[in-house]
Every structure is written in C-alpha cells, then in structure tokens.
Motif scaffolding. Sequence first.
Motif, PDB file in Angstrom:
ATOM      1  N   GLU A   1      24.754   5.935  34.377  1.00 24.43           N
ATOM      2  CA  GLU A   1      24.050   7.204  34.674  1.00 24.43           C
ATOM      3  C   GLU A   1      24.336   7.616  36.116  1.00 24.43           C
ATOM      4  OE1 GLU A   1      22.062   9.506  33.224  1.00 24.43           O
ATOM      5  OE2 GLU A   1      21.620   8.587  31.281  1.00 24.43           O
ATOM      6  N   ALA A   2      24.254   6.632  37.022  1.00 23.77           N
ATOM      7  CA  ALA A   2      24.471   6.919  38.452  1.00 23.77           C
ATOM      8  C   ALA A   2      25.886   7.437  38.686  1.00 23.77           C
ATOM      9  CB  ALA A   2      24.212   5.656  39.280  1.00 23.77           C
ATOM     10  N   ALA A   3      26.824   7.037  37.820  1.00 23.42           N
ATOM     11  CA  ALA A   3      28.213   7.479  37.961  1.00 23.42           C
ATOM     12  C   ALA A   3      28.467   8.784  37.197  1.00 23.42           C
ATOM     13  CB  ALA A   3      29.149   6.383  37.463  1.00 23.42           C
ATOM     14  N   GLY A   4      27.415   9.346  36.588  1.00 26.31           N
ATOM     15  CA  GLY A   4      27.561  10.649  35.930  1.00 26.31           C
ATOM     16  C   GLY A   4      27.820  10.597  34.433  1.00 26.31           C
ATOM     17  N   VAL A   5      27.637   9.405  33.810  1.00 22.00           N
ATOM     18  CA  VAL A   5      27.800   9.303  32.353  1.00 22.00           C
ATOM     19  C   VAL A   5      26.412   9.436  31.721  1.00 22.00           C
ATOM     20  CG1 VAL A   5      28.511   7.798  30.443  1.00 22.00           C
ATOM     21  CG2 VAL A   5      29.798   7.766  32.603  1.00 22.00           C
ATOM     22  N   ALA A   6      26.225  10.424  30.851  1.00 23.68           N
ATOM     23  CA  ALA A   6      24.912  10.602  30.209  1.00 23.68           C
ATOM     24  C   ALA A   6      24.694   9.487  29.188  1.00 23.68           C
ATOM     25  CB  ALA A   6      24.851  11.952  29.520  1.00 23.68           C
ATOM     26  N   THR A   7      23.548   8.803  29.279  1.00 26.51           N
ATOM     27  CA  THR A   7      23.218   7.743  28.313  1.00 26.51           C
ATOM     28  C   THR A   7      21.909   8.090  27.613  1.00 26.51           C
ATOM     29  OG1 THR A   7      21.774   6.325  29.633  1.00 26.51           O
ATOM     30  CG2 THR A   7      24.145   6.095  30.008  1.00 26.51           C
ATOM     31  N   GLN A   8      21.634   7.376  26.518  1.00 27.39           N
ATOM     32  CA  GLN A   8      20.445   7.709  25.736  1.00 27.39           C
ATOM     33  C   GLN A   8      19.160   7.052  26.281  1.00 27.39           C
ATOM     34  OE1 GLN A   8      21.150   4.409  22.180  1.00 27.39           O
ATOM     35  NE2 GLN A   8      20.278   6.330  21.670  1.00 27.39           N
ATOM     36  N   ILE A   9      19.288   6.251  27.335  1.00 19.90           N
ATOM     37  CA  ILE A   9      18.131   5.496  27.815  1.00 19.90           C
ATOM     38  C   ILE A   9      17.022   6.409  28.342  1.00 19.90           C
ATOM     39  CG2 ILE A   9      17.315   3.776  29.496  1.00 19.90           C
ATOM     40  CD1 ILE A   9      19.264   2.574  27.479  1.00 19.90           C
ATOM     41  N   ASP A  10      15.799   6.135  27.923  1.00 20.07           N
ATOM     42  CA  ASP A  10      14.646   6.819  28.503  1.00 20.07           C
ATOM     43  C   ASP A  10      13.908   5.840  29.405  1.00 20.07           C
ATOM     44  OD1 ASP A  10      12.231   8.015  29.076  1.00 20.07           O
ATOM     45  OD2 ASP A  10      12.183   9.117  27.184  1.00 20.07           O
ATOM     46  N   LYS A  11      13.284   4.798  28.823  1.00 19.90           N
ATOM     47  CA  LYS A  11      12.685   3.777  29.686  1.00 19.90           C
ATOM     48  C   LYS A  11      12.493   2.449  28.958  1.00 19.90           C
ATOM     49  CE  LYS A  11       7.887   4.956  28.908  1.00 19.90           C
ATOM     50  NZ  LYS A  11       6.805   5.803  29.218  1.00 19.90           N
ATOM     51  N   VAL A  12      12.438   1.391  29.757  1.00 23.18           N
ATOM     52  CA  VAL A  12      12.230   0.049  29.219  1.00 23.18           C
ATOM     53  C   VAL A  12      10.768  -0.080  28.812  1.00 23.18           C
ATOM     54  CG1 VAL A  12      12.402  -2.412  29.735  1.00 23.18           C
ATOM     55  CG2 VAL A  12      13.946  -0.802  30.841  1.00 23.18           C
ATOM     56  N   LEU A  13      10.530  -0.609  27.611  1.00 18.07           N
ATOM     57  CA  LEU A  13       9.143  -0.749  27.147  1.00 18.07           C
ATOM     58  C   LEU A  13       8.646  -2.187  27.239  1.00 18.07           C
ATOM     59  CD1 LEU A  13       9.254   1.458  23.903  1.00 18.07           C
ATOM     60  CD2 LEU A  13       8.373   2.112  26.169  1.00 18.07           C
ATOM     61  N   SER A  14       9.540  -3.142  27.024  1.00 18.50           N
ATOM     62  CA  SER A  14       9.145  -4.557  27.078  1.00 18.50           C
ATOM     63  C   SER A  14      10.411  -5.382  27.259  1.00 18.50           C
ATOM     64  CB  SER A  14       8.457  -4.966  25.771  1.00 18.50           C
ATOM     65  OG  SER A  14       9.413  -5.022  24.716  1.00 18.50           O
ATOM     66  N   ASP A  15      10.277  -6.706  27.236  1.00 21.00           N
ATOM     67  CA  ASP A  15      11.447  -7.586  27.408  1.00 21.00           C
ATOM     68  C   ASP A  15      12.557  -7.276  26.404  1.00 21.00           C
ATOM     69  OD1 ASP A  15      10.496  -8.935  29.538  1.00 21.00           O
ATOM     70  OD2 ASP A  15      10.274 -10.874  28.529  1.00 21.00           O
ATOM     71  N   THR A  16      12.167  -6.871  25.193  1.00 24.18           N
ATOM     72  CA  THR A  16      13.183  -6.695  24.147  1.00 24.18           C
ATOM     73  C   THR A  16      13.228  -5.276  23.578  1.00 24.18           C
ATOM     74  OG1 THR A  16      11.609  -7.460  22.496  1.00 24.18           O
ATOM     75  CG2 THR A  16      13.118  -9.122  23.401  1.00 24.18           C
ATOM     76  N   GLU A  17      12.438  -4.340  24.154  1.00 26.85           N
ATOM     77  CA  GLU A  17      12.398  -2.991  23.586  1.00 26.85           C
ATOM     78  C   GLU A  17      12.639  -1.904  24.635  1.00 26.85           C
ATOM     79  OE1 GLU A  17       9.380  -3.011  19.873  1.00 26.85           O
ATOM     80  OE2 GLU A  17       8.446  -3.331  21.838  1.00 26.85           O
ATOM     81  N   THR A  18      13.438  -0.906  24.233  1.00 28.19           N
ATOM     82  CA  THR A  18      13.723   0.228  25.119  1.00 28.19           C
ATOM     83  C   THR A  18      13.549   1.532  24.351  1.00 28.19           C
ATOM     84  OG1 THR A  18      15.234  -1.035  26.502  1.00 28.19           O
ATOM     85  CG2 THR A  18      15.546   1.337  26.497  1.00 28.19           C
ATOM     86  N   LEU A  19      12.936   2.504  25.029  1.00 26.91           N
ATOM     87  CA  LEU A  19      12.766   3.843  24.456  1.00 26.91           C
ATOM     88  C   LEU A  19      14.036   4.644  24.745  1.00 26.91           C
ATOM     89  CD1 LEU A  19      10.563   5.651  23.101  1.00 26.91           C
ATOM     90  CD2 LEU A  19      10.054   6.498  25.407  1.00 26.91           C
ATOM     91  N   VAL A  20      14.576   5.277  23.703  1.00 25.19           N
ATOM     92  CA  VAL A  20      15.822   6.044  23.879  1.00 25.19           C
ATOM     93  C   VAL A  20      15.691   7.438  23.265  1.00 25.19           C
ATOM     94  CG1 VAL A  20      17.277   3.967  23.869  1.00 25.19           C
ATOM     95  CG2 VAL A  20      16.884   5.204  21.714  1.00 25.19           C
ATOM     96  N   LYS A  21      16.585   8.330  23.719  1.00 18.77           N
ATOM     97  CA  LYS A  21      16.645   9.668  23.119  1.00 18.77           C
ATOM     98  C   LYS A  21      17.307   9.554  21.756  1.00 18.77           C
ATOM     99  CE  LYS A  21      17.438  11.659  27.629  1.00 18.77           C
ATOM    100  NZ  LYS A  21      18.386  10.831  28.395  1.00 18.77           N
ATOM    101  N   ARG A  22      16.790  10.309  20.806  1.00 19.28           N
ATOM    102  CA  ARG A  22      17.378  10.278  19.475  1.00 19.28           C
ATOM    103  C   ARG A  22      18.735  10.983  19.501  1.00 19.28           C
ATOM    104  NH1 ARG A  22      14.028  10.621  14.213  1.00 19.28           N
ATOM    105  NH2 ARG A  22      15.643  10.203  12.697  1.00 19.28           N
ATOM    106  N   LEU A  23      19.755  10.329  18.947  1.00 16.06           N
ATOM    107  CA  LEU A  23      21.095  10.925  18.867  1.00 16.06           C
ATOM    108  C   LEU A  23      21.535  10.939  17.415  1.00 16.06           C
ATOM    109  CD1 LEU A  23      22.964   8.915  21.696  1.00 16.06           C
ATOM    110  CD2 LEU A  23      21.815  11.134  21.921  1.00 16.06           C
ATOM    111  N   ASP A  24      22.409  11.877  17.119  1.00 13.06           N
ATOM    112  CA  ASP A  24      23.073  11.888  15.817  1.00 13.06           C
ATOM    113  C   ASP A  24      24.368  11.096  16.044  1.00 13.06           C
ATOM    114  OD1 ASP A  24      23.862  12.461  13.307  1.00 13.06           O
ATOM    115  OD2 ASP A  24      24.237  14.608  13.644  1.00 13.06           O
ATOM    116  N   MET A  25      24.395   9.834  15.603  1.00  9.53           N
ATOM    117  CA  MET A  25      25.493   8.943  15.977  1.00  9.53           C
ATOM    118  C   MET A  25      26.806   9.323  15.278  1.00  9.53           C
ATOM    119  SD  MET A  25      24.289   7.018  18.307  1.00  9.53           S
ATOM    120  CE  MET A  25      25.608   5.811  18.521  1.00  9.53           C
TER     121      MET A  25
END
Length: 237
Positions: A62-86
């Motif tokens: 992200e810092a290098a300008g690549v858009a990623t789906q990450i929103d925020k870390v929720l726990s040790d094993t779970e992350t909230l992400v933006k929904r994408l049409d893969m």
Amino acid sequence: MEKRTELYRGKAKTVYTTDDPERLILHFRNDTSAFDGEKVEQLDRKGMINNKFNNFIMDKLEAAGVATQIDKVLSDTETLVKRLDMIPVECVVRNYAAGSLVRRLGVEEGQELSPATFELFLKNDALHDPMINETHAVAFGWATAEQLAQMKSLTFKVNDVLKQLFDDAGMLLVDFKLEFGVAADGSIVLGDEFSPDGCRLWDKETRKKLDKDRFRQGLGGVVEAYEEVANRLGVAL
Ligand code: UDP
C-alpha cells in the motif's frame, strides 16, 4: 463489525460475510495443503503467522502505491477486507527457476532469470491450475485485456518492492503468486494473500528453502522457517 455466514472455505483460509455487504472477514487457518489438496496437514501457529505476515507485506505494498483489499486486522488469525469480485487467474513472477518451471522446461533449479518472467494460470483445482495466456483469459471472459495489462504491471511492481525488502533481510524472492479482484468502483485491487505459502524464499547465502517447499518436499521445520522469515523482516508475531 458482526461476522455472519461462511461464504467460501478455501484450502488455507475461510471467508465470512459481515453485516457490511462491502466487507468480508478472512480467517487464516492452520491447514497447509499441497498438490491441489492431496497433501493436507495442520501446522500449529501457521494461521497466525500468515495473517500477521500478510498484513505486514500488504502494508508495505500500500505504501508503495499498490491498492490492496486490507481494511484492518481483527485478531491473530482474522482480517477485515474489502469485498472483491475475484478474477480466477493467478499471476506468477519468477526471479529464479524453481517448481513447475523446472519440471516443465527441464531447466536447472536456481538459475537466475533475466528478465524476470511472468506467467498466468487458471485457478481450477480439478484441472490442476493449467497455464494459460492472455488471449485465453480474454476469449473465455475471465478478464479483459485492460485488466490483464494492469495485473501484469502491478505484479511487476510488487516484485520490485518485495525483491528489495527480502534482499535487505538476507533472502532471495525466487517466485510468487498473486490474485487480483475488481472492487465496487471497477478498479483492480490485490486480493488473497502474500505469505510463504504462495511464494518461494531462499536464504541468500546458503539457499536454504524458507517457504512452503519445505512442506511440499517433506523437509520439516515448516513453521520454524515461516517464523524465521517473519523475524528477519521484523514482523511482530
Ligand atoms: N503458487 C501458489 N498457488 C498455486 C500455484 C503456485 O501459491 O496454486 C505459488 C508457488 O508457491 C510458487 C509460485 O506460485 O511460489 C510458482 O509456482 P509453480 O508454478 O512453480 O508451481 P508449484 O511448483 O508450486 O506447483
């Protein structure tokens, strides 16, 4: 944020819907699989390591300008992400020959590739993820030519950023696989994950394998290697 139903269970991650239709939860499990799911094992701590590792890498991208789906870390094993049409196409860049390239072309493992190569594979376990080219992807409607051009340029950008990052930590980024999706606004966004499950990393001096090849090849010390990679990069586990 409320976790709702299981949307999809992959080989190493489970995807859940949430009360926000534009957000999903990725749960990184300990399951480790190879050979299209033929070899599966539970590796203690792997889900936690890959979740934290993936967030660390995606932050750098992200810092290098690549858009990623990450929103925020929720726990040790779970992350909230933006929904994408893969997009069901895997993008692979290689800096050194290994894996399927060596098997397919009979070249020597470890040979440096100049320029770095770019390959596309169809995401389809039943067909063993066959290699495809851009015209197949467009003709069968898996991606448009514009999307493929963006995916290729983003994958090379990721290579530039991560090759340097791993080099600074004493490792060679041998190859890696990325998956992209289309966001609600139509833009191409990096999805899935970046972890030692989906790339090859070798120690720069000894060429010791520090990635999922340890699992594929039964070399042992799989989680220990993932932890070593994380420690060398300064990922807080
Ligand atoms: N890869 C992956 N998922 C796949 C296939 C490949 O993450 O379904 C990664 C693999 O870990 C390696 C790179 O993509 O870093 C290139 O893999 P390769 O084509 O050499 O196939 P493999 O030897 O893994 O079957």
